[in-house]
Enzyme design. Structure first.
Site, short mmCIF file in Angstrom:
data_model
loop_
_atom_site.label_atom_id
_atom_site.label_comp_id
_atom_site.label_asym_id
_atom_site.label_seq_id
_atom_site.Cartn_x
_atom_site.Cartn_y
_atom_site.Cartn_z
N ARG A 144 0.81 -1.23 0.00
CA ARG A 144 0.00 0.00 0.00
C ARG A 144 0.84 1.27 0.00
NH1 ARG A 144 -5.50 -0.97 3.56
NH2 ARG A 144 -6.11 -2.93 2.56
N ASP A 177 -15.52 9.76 10.11
CA ASP A 177 -14.44 8.85 9.74
C ASP A 177 -13.13 9.59 9.94
OD1 ASP A 177 -14.40 6.03 8.10
OD2 ASP A 177 -12.59 7.19 7.73
#
Length: 289
Positions: free
Chosen positions: A47, A154
């Site tokens: 990632r 979030d």
């Protein structure tokens, strides 16, 4: 490009050492309390390799040095390493329980002028909070005119931006959202649809670190926090459950992920009352802090 190192944990284009990995894991834990074990090294490598290339860096050691200096890159790292798997009405049994056992009473209160607050904690790209609002609107099409609000939070600013945009592929929406709701609450934009009207009016998106300070005061009648706590260690999970217990109104509900369980001090305040569903009992909230 740097040469392969003998102490590499992963030997790829940019060797990742155990020291590099643990530096990254420590920074992620400090920022978000997300716990990475050594077994996640391959995930971290896959990632973050794009970030090293984009920044023209030569090693993960250079990247770690940058992370210590640049808050903006720490945010980029967080976005890269957090997992955002979601869909409309995911784990549908929670929405069925909410609709049949909880929502009628909340709507009756709202029609009498009471305040009703619902929270999607760890909302990702917005499918969950919009699903909550759709469930409410399905029972009462005039709900947006009542004092009923869905807070969507979030830690990832990119996910918050996507939720605010409210644009989703029509094919994905059609799998989970009824035709009537799709036509009423989503405007067509090419091969996608955008949340609109009463649906958008009910949902407010805010960035929030669940393991930081919470500016909202509550109380909340419903909290959805599903498949979020699994990324935290046991102590962080217990602290989070306790904060939720303190934020819920007596009789309020907490829905969590299928592999999660409430544990620790919060167990005295949150009674198991269904499949990964917990109800706030009437004990004084002070002990759940």
């Amino acid at each position: 490009m740097s040469a392969l190192r003998k102490d590499s944990l992963i030997e790829g284009d940019f060797p990742l050492t155990l020291e590099d990995f643990r530096d990254i894991a420590a920074m992620l834990y400090a920022d978000a309390r997300i716990h990475l074990t050594d077994s996640k090294a391959s995930l971290v490598y896959s990632r973050l390799i794009k970030r090293l290339r984009a920044l023209n860096l030569e090693s993960f050691a250079d990247y770690c040095a940058l992370l210590r200096e640049e808050e903006a890159e720490r945010s980029e790292m967080l976005s890269a390493l957090t997992t955002n798997v979601t869909r409309f009405f995911r784990e549908r049994h929670h929405f069925e329980h909410f609709s049949s056992s909880v929502l009628p009473g909340l709507l009756a209160r709202a029609r009498r002028g009471a305040r009703v607050r619902l929270w999607s904690a760890g909302c990702s790209s917005g499918e969950e909070p919009y699903s909550i609002a759709l469930t409410v609107l399905e029972q009462d099409p005039r709900a947006a005119d009542l004092d009923i609000k869905v807070l969507a939070t979030d830690i990832d600013p990119r996910m918050i931006a996507r939720g605010r945009d409210g644009v989703y592929p029509e094919a994905a929406l059609a799998e989970d959202v009824s035709t009537g709701a799709l036509q009423r609450f989503f405007f067509k934009e090419g091969s996608a649809r955008r949340a609109a009207g009463e649906l958008r009016k009910m949902v407010a998106f805010r960035r929030l670190n669940l393991n930081g300070d919470w500016p909202m005061r509550g109380p909340f009648d419903i909290i959805f926090c599903r498949n979020v706590a699994i990324y935290f260690d046991d102590a962080t999970q217990e602290a989070l459950w306790a904060k939720f217990a303190a934020m819920l109104a007596p009789g309020g509900w907490l829905y969590i992920g299928h592999s999660e369980r409430v544990d620790g001090p919060a167990s005295a305040y949150l009674d198991s009352a269904g499949v990964t569903a917990y109800r706030r009992n009437a004990k004084p909230q002070g002990g759940a802090q």
